[in-house]
Structure formats: structure tokens, C-alpha cells
Motif scaffolding. Sequence first.
Motif, PDB file in Angstrom:
ATOM      1  N   ARG A 191       0.600  -1.352  -0.007  1.00  0.00           N
ATOM      2  CA  ARG A 191       0.068  -0.077  -0.223  1.00  0.00           C
ATOM      3  C   ARG A 191       1.046   1.263   0.028  1.00  0.00           C
ATOM      4  N   ASP A 247       0.333   4.692   0.935  1.00  0.00           N
ATOM      5  CA  ASP A 247      -0.583   5.592   1.691  1.00  0.00           C
ATOM      6  C   ASP A 247       0.062   6.530   2.618  1.00  0.00           C
ATOM      7  N   THR A 248      -0.785   7.058   3.466  1.00  0.00           N
ATOM      8  CA  THR A 248      -0.352   8.146   4.336  1.00  0.00           C
ATOM      9  C   THR A 248       0.904   7.805   4.937  1.00  0.00           C
ATOM     10  N   GLU A 251      -1.189  -2.663  -4.296  1.00  0.00           N
ATOM     11  CA  GLU A 251      -2.834  -2.650  -4.271  1.00  0.00           C
ATOM     12  C   GLU A 251      -3.821  -1.628  -4.148  1.00  0.00           C
ATOM     13  N   TYR A 252      -3.041  -0.600  -3.507  1.00  0.00           N
ATOM     14  CA  TYR A 252      -3.672   0.492  -3.014  1.00  0.00           C
ATOM     15  C   TYR A 252      -2.865   1.986  -3.114  1.00  0.00           C
ATOM     16  N   ILE A 253      -3.610   3.049  -3.478  1.00  0.00           N
ATOM     17  CA  ILE A 253      -2.796   4.153  -3.359  1.00  0.00           C
ATOM     18  C   ILE A 253      -3.733   5.326  -2.901  1.00  0.00           C
ATOM     19  N   SER A 254      -3.195   6.415  -2.360  1.00  0.00           N
ATOM     20  CA  SER A 254      -3.899   7.340  -1.627  1.00  0.00           C
ATOM     21  C   SER A 254      -3.339   8.646  -2.166  1.00  0.00           C
ATOM     22  N   SER A 255      -3.965   9.789  -1.917  1.00  0.00           N
ATOM     23  CA  SER A 255      -3.312  11.145  -2.231  1.00  0.00           C
ATOM     24  C   SER A 255      -1.988  11.308  -1.990  1.00  0.00           C
ATOM     25  N   ALA A 256      -1.621  10.780  -0.536  1.00  0.00           N
ATOM     26  CA  ALA A 256      -0.371  10.986  -0.084  1.00  0.00           C
ATOM     27  C   ALA A 256       0.650  10.303  -1.180  1.00  0.00           C
ATOM     28  N   LEU A 290      -0.080   9.676  -4.343  1.00  0.00           N
ATOM     29  CA  LEU A 290       0.094  10.878  -5.614  1.00  0.00           C
ATOM     30  C   LEU A 290       0.896  11.652  -5.710  1.00  0.00           C
ATOM     31  N   GLU A 310      -6.274  -2.054 -11.462  1.00  0.00           N
ATOM     32  CA  GLU A 310      -7.661  -1.375 -11.933  1.00  0.00           C
ATOM     33  C   GLU A 310      -7.835  -0.258 -10.772  1.00  0.00           C
ATOM     34  N   ASP A 349      -7.873   3.693 -11.528  1.00  0.00           N
ATOM     35  CA  ASP A 349      -9.237   4.313 -11.198  1.00  0.00           C
ATOM     36  C   ASP A 349      -8.748   5.591 -10.601  1.00  0.00           C
ATOM     37  N   VAL A 350      -7.805   5.427  -9.651  1.00  0.00           N
ATOM     38  CA  VAL A 350      -7.412   6.763  -8.876  1.00  0.00           C
ATOM     39  C   VAL A 350      -6.661   7.794  -9.681  1.00  0.00           C
TER      40      VAL A 350
END
Lengths: 98, 138
Positions: free
Chosen positions: A19, A21-22, A50-55, A57, A80, A84-85
Amino acid sequence: MTIDKKLNGTSLVIALEGRLDTMTSPQLEEELKTSLEGITDLTFDFEKLEYISSAGLRVLLYAQKVMNKQGSMKVIHASEPVLDVFDVTGFVDILTIE
Amino acid sequence: MMTLTVKAHISNLSMVQDALGEWLDSIGCPMKTSLQLQMAVEELFVNVASYAYGEEEGDLTLSYEYEEELSLVRITFRDQGMPFNPAECLEQEEESTRLHVEDRGVGGLGILMVYKTADQVHYSYRDGWNILILEKKL
């Protein structure tokens, strides 16, 4: 998150697993700050991301800005949910996604 | 329904995410939707943790509900920090997606990601409480 780097001359492939993330983005940012000198060709392999958040990006934006000055950057094998993000945030227009 | 009250501090994010992931598993939420909801909760949690209480400590209460007959997940955030209506940031964040890469700041895209992910976002401020409700169909 694990970061796997493969350096070949001035080409660097960074594969991320887990992940972005933050909590984990600062780890990637630190890694980039010491890894990009002299690199002309940067590839992020997101097959196992598997996962990305705005941090996450924000760190990709940082990398893209650095590479715009010294070479090129692309993202490969994004899943996918990650695509999407990129789509909703307009990152599809900033990043080279293959 | 599950309710969790934590200090609105970034160090509690992993705990909140783990609890949400487990709860979504328990109601049979598909992986893709689970990841989207975790992302939305992360963005909102980080906002509250970063801004709501300034330098002070404060609580954040999260409620997770599943309405089975509607296949609807409802996640409610309650905090007593500064009034913050995320809809007011939305326009600015949407504009930033149209900027050239060099003109993009490190600033937020999180609220935009929340609005694009959820089916409904409802905000109200009542009796000193920020109440933010996210709804998404499974």
C-alpha cells in the motif's frame, strides 16, 4: 510496503508491493530523494501495488517533476483500483502509463 | 453497526483502516469496493487528524453501518473540531486536476477522490459537531 529497486546504468525500475498511503509514502519519498541522481529513465512497476491514496500521488508527482528535468518516467502494470485513482485525479494526463 | 472512537491522530490511521477492512470483509464487500472505501476513509481521517483540532487533541468517532436490503454501506465521521465542509474544497481540487504538471502543487486531491468514490457525501454541522456521512452501494 516493500520497495524493490533495480538499477541498470542510468535506468531505474522501482517495484512497489503493498500500500502506498499516508503511512508509507514518506518511505518512498526518502528513497527517491537519494536514488534519482543521474537517472534518465525511471519506471514504476505497480503490479503488486494494491492501493494508492493522495499521499502516494503526491510522491509520484514529485518524481514526475524531477524526471521531467532529467529524463523520462513511466508507470507499468498498474491494477484497476490504482488506475481508477489516476483517472479521477487527472493523473492519467500527467503520467505515462503503460 | 460498528462504532470506533479514537484520538484524531495520524498514528491511529492503521488501526482505523484495519478495523474497516475487517468489517467490510465480514459483510462480504468485494475487494475493489473495499479498497475504494479504505481510500475514502484514509483521506477523510487524515483531514480531521491534520486540521480539525489544530494543535489540540480531540476525538473522532467513526460508525460503519450496512443496510443489507439496499446493499448500502454508510460510514459516518463525527468530530468536534473546526467546522469543515469538504464540499467547499471540491471545486478547487477539481480545478487543480486541469493544471499542467509543473503548476500542480502538493495540495489536496483527497476530497475529490472521496467525492468520486462515494455515491453520496452528506455534511452537516450541528451543536458543535462536524457530521460527515459517506454512502456507497456494494
